[in-house]
Design an enzyme around this catalytic site. Structure first.
Site, PDB file in Angstrom:
ATOM      1  N   ASP A  38      -1.976  11.025  -1.813  1.00  0.00           N
ATOM      2  CA  ASP A  38      -2.357  10.014  -2.806  1.00  0.00           C
ATOM      3  C   ASP A  38      -2.715  10.644  -4.148  1.00  0.00           C
ATOM      4  O   ASP A  38      -2.659   9.985  -5.180  1.00  0.00           O
ATOM      5  CB  ASP A  38      -3.528   9.179  -2.288  1.00  0.00           C
ATOM      6  CG  ASP A  38      -3.040   8.211  -1.238  1.00  0.00           C
ATOM      7  OD1 ASP A  38      -2.892   8.632  -0.070  1.00  0.00           O
ATOM      8  OD2 ASP A  38      -2.745   7.056  -1.595  1.00  0.00           O
ATOM      9  N   ASN A  89      -5.381  12.305   1.021  1.00  0.00           N
ATOM     10  CA  ASN A  89      -4.448  11.455   1.762  1.00  0.00           C
ATOM     11  C   ASN A  89      -5.277  10.647   2.754  1.00  0.00           C
ATOM     12  O   ASN A  89      -6.513  10.778   2.825  1.00  0.00           O
ATOM     13  CB  ASN A  89      -3.376  12.300   2.469  1.00  0.00           C
ATOM     14  CG  ASN A  89      -2.238  11.459   3.010  1.00  0.00           C
ATOM     15  OD1 ASN A  89      -1.700  10.603   2.299  1.00  0.00           O
ATOM     16  ND2 ASN A  89      -1.868  11.638   4.261  1.00  0.00           N
ATOM     17  N   LYS A  90      -4.631   9.806   3.491  1.00  0.00           N
ATOM     18  CA  LYS A  90      -5.303   8.913   4.439  1.00  0.00           C
ATOM     19  C   LYS A  90      -6.348   9.645   5.276  1.00  0.00           C
ATOM     20  O   LYS A  90      -6.094  10.753   5.754  1.00  0.00           O
ATOM     21  CB  LYS A  90      -4.236   8.263   5.326  1.00  0.00           C
ATOM     22  CG  LYS A  90      -4.730   7.288   6.365  1.00  0.00           C
ATOM     23  CD  LYS A  90      -5.631   6.201   5.803  1.00  0.00           C
ATOM     24  CE  LYS A  90      -5.047   5.445   4.633  1.00  0.00           C
ATOM     25  NZ  LYS A  90      -6.057   4.620   3.920  1.00  0.00           N
ATOM     26  N   ARG A 130      -7.530   0.019  -6.764  1.00  0.00           N
ATOM     27  CA  ARG A 130      -7.755   1.081  -5.771  1.00  0.00           C
ATOM     28  C   ARG A 130      -7.911   2.407  -6.536  1.00  0.00           C
ATOM     29  O   ARG A 130      -7.049   2.752  -7.346  1.00  0.00           O
ATOM     30  CB  ARG A 130      -6.587   1.159  -4.758  1.00  0.00           C
ATOM     31  CG  ARG A 130      -6.433  -0.126  -3.940  1.00  0.00           C
ATOM     32  CD  ARG A 130      -5.518   0.079  -2.744  1.00  0.00           C
ATOM     33  NE  ARG A 130      -6.165   0.870  -1.723  1.00  0.00           N
ATOM     34  CZ  ARG A 130      -5.533   1.345  -0.644  1.00  0.00           C
ATOM     35  NH1 ARG A 130      -4.245   1.112  -0.473  1.00  0.00           N
ATOM     36  NH2 ARG A 130      -6.178   2.048   0.260  1.00  0.00           N
ATOM     37  N   GLN A 156      -1.837   2.192  10.015  1.00  0.00           N
ATOM     38  CA  GLN A 156      -0.550   2.322   9.312  1.00  0.00           C
ATOM     39  C   GLN A 156       0.480   3.066  10.166  1.00  0.00           C
ATOM     40  O   GLN A 156       1.682   2.815  10.054  1.00  0.00           O
ATOM     41  CB  GLN A 156      -0.736   3.078   7.986  1.00  0.00           C
ATOM     42  CG  GLN A 156      -1.460   2.301   6.907  1.00  0.00           C
ATOM     43  CD  GLN A 156      -2.952   2.604   6.914  1.00  0.00           C
ATOM     44  OE1 GLN A 156      -3.528   2.909   7.947  1.00  0.00           O
ATOM     45  NE2 GLN A 156      -3.579   2.499   5.766  1.00  0.00           N
ATOM     46  N   ARG A 206       0.866  -1.186   0.000  1.00  0.00           N
ATOM     47  CA  ARG A 206       0.000   0.000   0.000  1.00  0.00           C
ATOM     48  C   ARG A 206       0.899   1.232   0.000  1.00  0.00           C
ATOM     49  O   ARG A 206       2.115   1.128   0.108  1.00  0.00           O
ATOM     50  CB  ARG A 206      -1.029  -0.011   1.145  1.00  0.00           C
ATOM     51  CG  ARG A 206      -0.676  -0.656   2.441  1.00  0.00           C
ATOM     52  CD  ARG A 206       0.421  -0.007   3.227  1.00  0.00           C
ATOM     53  NE  ARG A 206       0.194   1.413   3.388  1.00  0.00           N
ATOM     54  CZ  ARG A 206       1.122   2.299   3.674  1.00  0.00           C
ATOM     55  NH1 ARG A 206       2.396   1.926   3.836  1.00  0.00           N
ATOM     56  NH2 ARG A 206       0.863   3.571   3.812  1.00  0.00           N
ATOM     57  N   GLY A 207       0.238   2.404  -0.131  1.00  0.00           N
ATOM     58  CA  GLY A 207       1.023   3.632  -0.272  1.00  0.00           C
ATOM     59  C   GLY A 207       1.110   3.965  -1.762  1.00  0.00           C
ATOM     60  O   GLY A 207       1.448   3.080  -2.565  1.00  0.00           O
ATOM     61  N   ALA A 208       0.808   5.216  -2.095  1.00  0.00           N
ATOM     62  CA  ALA A 208       0.623   5.584  -3.505  1.00  0.00           C
ATOM     63  C   ALA A 208       1.795   5.202  -4.431  1.00  0.00           C
ATOM     64  O   ALA A 208       1.582   4.509  -5.442  1.00  0.00           O
ATOM     65  CB  ALA A 208       0.310   7.075  -3.586  1.00  0.00           C
TER      66      ALA A 208
HETATM   67  O1  MRU Z   1      -4.516   3.178   2.233  1.00  0.00           O
HETATM   68  P1  MRU Z   1      -3.033   3.370   2.147  1.00  0.00           P
HETATM   69  O2  MRU Z   1      -2.266   2.795   3.276  1.00  0.00           O
HETATM   70  O3  MRU Z   1      -2.504   2.959   0.782  1.00  0.00           O
HETATM   71  O4  MRU Z   1      -2.867   4.959   2.231  1.00  0.00           O
HETATM   72  C1  MRU Z   1      -1.581   5.484   2.180  1.00  0.00           C
HETATM   73  C2  MRU Z   1      -1.538   6.946   2.376  1.00  0.00           C
HETATM   74  O5  MRU Z   1      -2.546   7.603   2.538  1.00  0.00           O
HETATM   75  C3  MRU Z   1      -0.189   7.589   2.249  1.00  0.00           C
HETATM   76  O6  MRU Z   1      -0.088   8.690   3.105  1.00  0.00           O
HETATM   77  C4  MRU Z   1       0.011   8.039   0.794  1.00  0.00           C
HETATM   78  O7  MRU Z   1      -0.196   6.980  -0.076  1.00  0.00           O
HETATM   79  C5  MRU Z   1       1.338   8.623   0.570  1.00  0.00           C
HETATM   80  S1  MRU Z   1       2.564   7.374   0.566  1.00  0.00           S
HETATM   81  C6  MRU Z   1       4.074   7.979   0.194  1.00  0.00           C
END
Ligand code: MRU
Length: 349
Positions: free
Chosen positions: A238, A248-249, A88, A197, A45-47
């Site tokens: 994201d 973002n999250k 996603r 996370q 996970r993470g963009a």
């Molecule tokens: O749902 P996730 O864990 O994929 O969400 C991740 C985030 O919101 C991060 O802050 C974002 O992707 C930036 S990662 C460098």
């Protein structure tokens, strides 16, 4: 270096982020369908990490096909891209990476082009994305590290670290770089309900680097800010829209409002692949709704009464007016963002 994902002769190897921090185990994806599954289930996970994973998914699709030429492969290629793009919806890096592979395939799709050629070029480009991502994180870190105070508390939300990228991290890259510059930073990591996370992943990777870290529940930030324990906030993104609004999250928006109220700088660190100038504002960013079980249960244990209504948007949108600066590998952007984003795109793009 934390091995978030790695290409191997057998397939793509992912550290299983659903199991951290208690168990360090790995998942091997040998088909593009398996890559799609690990993205949906958040093993990865993470963009930026999602984007590069999808690119390797396309490589695996090309490796496993029975097609002998690029022309024969074309319909299957579309299907592979559609499957990966359907995993996603919010992180634009996923679509950025798939579009990049589509652009490459468009160039390779000439009469007589063999799949051997396509495979070689696909793998080379996915590897290039991987390396570029780490380089972008390092550049962002250098720009952003300079903005953090010489000493003090820095709050972050979710995990925008090595685990969310191919290495080093965006928001955590900024913190790592500040520490490398000799700054005495103490990180406050929001636990980040419901997937945790922050509590699980940010805490794990910062501890591995020996960076002082304290996990707080999401509802503690205001109190710590009021007490003068937070000098800056740095988060990832994201998707950043053309006007500087960003997704973002879930919970990031709360933190941004709190930072503004307390006069604390609020920084967003993201690579250029997260900037989506085709999306005019945050209102147009699609927000993923995740399964209710992430809220109703934790570690297999039910927390809520049977049948209660559940809402689980995975992301929120923070309006640009709360953002002190956007830190990218191309430099630091300030408001007004419509102009600074356009200018930076023009100069560097
Ligand atoms: O749902 P996730 O864990 O994929 O969400 C991740 C985030 O919101 C991060 O802050 C974002 O992707 C930036 S990662 C460098």
């Amino acid at each position: 270096m934390i091995p978030t994902l790695a290409w191997t002769p057998e397939g793509v190897r992912f550290i299983d982020q659903t199991k951290l921090p208690l168990e360090e185990s790995y998942v091997l994806a040998t088909t593009y369908e398996q890559v799609a599954d690990v993205i949906v289930t958040m093993v990865v996970r993470g963009a930026p990490a999602i984007g590069v994973s999808a690119a390797y998914g396309v490589v695996l699709g090309a490796m496993r096909t029975k097609a002998g030429t690029a022309e024969e492969f074309a319909p299957e290629f579309e299907k592979i891209c559609a499957r990966l793009a359907g995993t996603r919806p919010t992180a634009v890096n996923l679509f950025w990476a798939i579009d990049r592979m589509k652009g490459l395939f468009g160039k390779l799709l000439v009469p007589g082009a063999t799949m051997a050629e396509v495979r070689t070029r696909f793998l080379a480009d996915a590897n290039a994305m991987y390396e570029e991502d780490i380089a972008a994180c390092k550049a962002m870190g250098a720009f952003g590290g300079a903005l953090l105070p010489v000493e003090g508390g820095v709050l972050t939300h979710c995990n925008a670290g090595a685990l969310a990228t191919c290495g080093y991290g965006t928001a955590l890259g900024v913190i790592r770089s500040a520490v490398e510059q000799g700054k005495r930073i103490h990180v406050f990591a929001d636990e980040t309900r419901p997937f945790l996370q922050g509590a699980r992943l940010t805490a794990w990777e910062l501890m591995a680097d020996g960076i002082p870290t304290t996990v707080i529940c999401d509802n503690m930030a205001a109190s710590l800010m009021h007490a003068g324990r937070i000098q800056a906030v740095v988060v990832g993104a994201d998707r950043i829209a053309a006007n500087g609004d960003f997704a973002n999250k879930i919970g990031t928006y709360n933190v941004a409002i709190l930072a503004k109220e307390h006069g604390i700088p609020f920084y967003v660190a993201a690579p250029w692949s997260t900037i989506d100038t085709a999306t005019p504002s945050g209102d147009a960013i699609p927000i993923e709704e995740r399964p209710a079980v992430e809220v109703t249960h934790h570690g297999g244990k039910q927390l809520t009464p049977h049948g209660v209504g559940i809402c689980n948007p995975a992301f929120d949108v923070t309006p640009a007016k709360y953002v002190t600066a956007i830190i990218t590998e191309r430099g630091v952007l300030r408001a007004p963002y419509p102009e600074s984003l356009k200018e930076m795109e023009f100069v560097a793009g």
